[in-house]
Design a protein around this motif. Structure first.
Motif, PDB file in Angstrom:
ATOM      1  N   ALA A 107      -6.464  -9.337  -3.464  1.00 36.83           N
ATOM      2  CA  ALA A 107      -6.152  -8.351  -4.503  1.00 36.83           C
ATOM      3  C   ALA A 107      -6.363  -8.917  -5.906  1.00 36.83           C
ATOM      4  CB  ALA A 107      -4.715  -7.862  -4.341  1.00 36.83           C
ATOM      5  N   ASP A 129     -12.091  -3.642   1.512  1.00 36.36           N
ATOM      6  CA  ASP A 129     -11.230  -2.737   0.743  1.00 36.36           C
ATOM      7  C   ASP A 129     -10.839  -1.526   1.576  1.00 36.36           C
ATOM      8  OD1 ASP A 129     -11.279  -4.388  -1.444  1.00 36.36           O
ATOM      9  OD2 ASP A 129     -12.788  -3.248  -2.549  1.00 36.36           O
ATOM     10  N   GLU A 130     -11.800  -0.960   2.310  1.00 31.10           N
ATOM     11  CA  GLU A 130     -11.506   0.204   3.145  1.00 31.10           C
ATOM     12  C   GLU A 130     -10.562  -0.175   4.282  1.00 31.10           C
ATOM     13  OE1 GLU A 130     -12.269   3.418   2.671  1.00 31.10           O
ATOM     14  OE2 GLU A 130     -13.030   2.690   0.747  1.00 31.10           O
ATOM     15  N   LYS A 187     -16.856  -7.121   0.661  1.00 33.50           N
ATOM     16  CA  LYS A 187     -15.705  -6.660  -0.120  1.00 33.50           C
ATOM     17  C   LYS A 187     -15.514  -5.157   0.013  1.00 33.50           C
ATOM     18  CE  LYS A 187     -13.546  -6.747  -4.691  1.00 33.50           C
ATOM     19  NZ  LYS A 187     -13.047  -5.356  -4.552  1.00 33.50           N
ATOM     20  N   ASP A 188     -16.617  -4.401   0.010  1.00 32.98           N
ATOM     21  CA  ASP A 188     -16.508  -2.950   0.141  1.00 32.98           C
ATOM     22  C   ASP A 188     -15.847  -2.569   1.467  1.00 32.98           C
ATOM     23  OD1 ASP A 188     -17.887  -2.484  -2.296  1.00 32.98           O
ATOM     24  OD2 ASP A 188     -19.788  -2.824  -1.277  1.00 32.98           O
ATOM     25  N   ARG A 243       0.823  -1.207   0.000  1.00 34.49           N
ATOM     26  CA  ARG A 243       0.000   0.000   0.000  1.00 34.49           C
ATOM     27  C   ARG A 243       0.858   1.258   0.000  1.00 34.49           C
ATOM     28  NH1 ARG A 243      -2.917  -3.249  -1.275  1.00 34.49           N
ATOM     29  NH2 ARG A 243      -4.942  -3.894  -0.463  1.00 34.49           N
ATOM     30  N   LYS A 247      -6.926  -0.522   3.168  1.00 34.87           N
ATOM     31  CA  LYS A 247      -6.274   0.756   2.900  1.00 34.87           C
ATOM     32  C   LYS A 247      -5.591   1.296   4.157  1.00 34.87           C
ATOM     33  CE  LYS A 247      -9.540   2.391  -0.660  1.00 34.87           C
ATOM     34  NZ  LYS A 247     -10.589   3.405  -0.930  1.00 34.87           N
TER      35      LYS A 247
END
Length: 402
Positions: A69, A192-193, A188-189, A19, A196
């Motif tokens: 990923a 993903d956050e 998944k949403d 990242r 990060k």
């Protein structure tokens, strides 16, 4: 270590390398509604229990992150259950009134996806989801004797609220991405956050296996290396062993107890959905609202948090202080006295102020609104400190004049 747990060198450090462009502000998402923390009520039923503990090949945290990923699931359909328990008080009719006011955002239709954001942020909801590539998606929120659907089919984006019999219509070129983001609610949403936010203050391990929606899955555990100051306990992501798709997301606070957020598939299929799934024709008699010109909407919209100067929180934006899990967003509301303040006037101000803890220090006076995850300090000089941190961490930041 747990059967599939990796050491720190395989977890946090290697994941951190994936990242390079992350931002510290991605640690959490703080909606403007948090500033008026008494504006919502939470009702939670126990999270659905997973069953089974499948035997799967060993995998490191790094490998599991890479599997997520590389996941490229284009076609699926299923049911998602979302439970949210921030620990806010039940405000009855006041909640409904404020929720209704929030629903007037967007283009003014209850069928606009913007109106559903606050609903998904509290209580228990069942979603039916379907996807067929990048041009066809559908999310339906199942309610008591009603249903809200957001449908993206080619160039068209449709929102339909059966309760009000209202339809919102936009075009994908200008509107589709916006509303797909607004309707986010799948594991998944959330995953993903969370990914990060991974940095050198984070421990990432593989914490065994589970079975979710009839699928074998690995469990990825993300948590602060040093818990002092943060309200986050652990984030658990169940990852489908075959496809790498996150199947369940659970966020447990440092204080323990029920999860603050538990979102997971209860049923899922990777078969191609029928084309008719994404067809939509406005029902007879429905009120149809067409998408407004975005520039015109912006010109006539009221910025949340705007004070007498007209420059509100959304315009100024926050600055982020602290590091990692102890990050705090600082806003200048542009309004002296705060809303609500410890000396607030008026029925609403006084009522909201009574729900918080009045504090004082070198910074002066203010009110802290606490939830099980996100806390907010509103000072009487107009500053707002918000973060997934403890009350004392907010007060210390204000005392430091940050």
């Amino acid at each position: 270590m747990a059967p599939y747990e990796s050491d720190d060198s395989t977890g946090a450090d290697e994941v951190d390398d994936l990242r390079p462009g992350r931002r510290r502000a991605a640690r959490y998402v703080v909606p403007v509604a948090v500033v008026g923390v008494a504006a919502a009520t939470i009702g939670l039923v126990p999270a659905l229990a997973d069953s089974g503990d499948p035997s799967l090949p060993k995998i490191t945290a790094q490998q599991l992150i890479e599997k997520i990923a590389k996941s490229d699931v284009q076609q699926l359909s299923g049911t998602v259950r979302i439970n949210t328990d921030l620990g806010l008080p039940n405000l009855g009719g006041l909640q409904n009134s404020l929720m209704s006011g929030a629903a007037k955002g967007g283009d003014g239709s209850s069928a606009d996806a913007t109106s559903k954001l606050t609903e998904l942020a509290s209580g228990t909801h069942t979603l039916r989801v379907a996807a067929d590539g990048q041009d066809r998606q559908k999310v339906s929120i199942i309610e008591n004797a009603a249903e809200y659907s957001l449908i993206h089919n080619g160039k068209d984006v449709w929102g339909y609220d059966s309760k009000s019999n209202e339809v919102y219509h936009g075009t994908a070129a200008e509107d589709g991405a916006k509303h797909r983001d607004e309707a986010s609610g799948t594991p998944k949403d959330f995953a993903d956050e969370a990914l990060k936010s991974v940095d050198d203050t984070t421990s990432v391990t593989v914490d065994g296996t589970a079975q979710v929606a009839g699928r074998d899955a690995y469990k990825l555990a993300i948590k602060p290396k040093h818990a002092s100051g943060t309200t986050v306990g652990v984030i658990s992501i169940a990852v489908d062993a075959k496809t790498g798709l996150p199947l369940k997301f659970t966020l447990t606070p440092a204080s323990g107890g029920a999860a603050v957020l538990d979102a997971g598939f209860t049923q899922i299929s990777f078969a191609k959905p029928a084309a008719s799934t994404f067809d939509f024709t406005p029902p007879k008699g429905a009120k149809v609202t067409e998408q407004k010109d975005s520039k015109a909407t912006e010109r006539h919209s009221v910025k949340p948090g705007a004070g007498a100067s007209g420059k509100g929180l959304a315009e100024k934006g926050p600055k982020v202080i602290g590091k990692g899990w102890n990050s705090i967003a600082v806003f200048d509301s542009g309004s002296k006295g705060g809303i609500p303040s410890s000396s607030g006037k008026g029925d609403l101000s006084g009522f909201l102020g009574s729900l918080g803890d009045h504090v004082s220090g070198k910074f002066g006076k203010g009110t802290v609104f606490s939830t099980r995850l996100v806390n907010a300090l509103m000072t009487d000089d107009g500053k707002v400190y918000v973060g997934a941190v403890t009350k004392s961490a907010l007060v210390n930041a204000a005392n430091a004049g940050q």
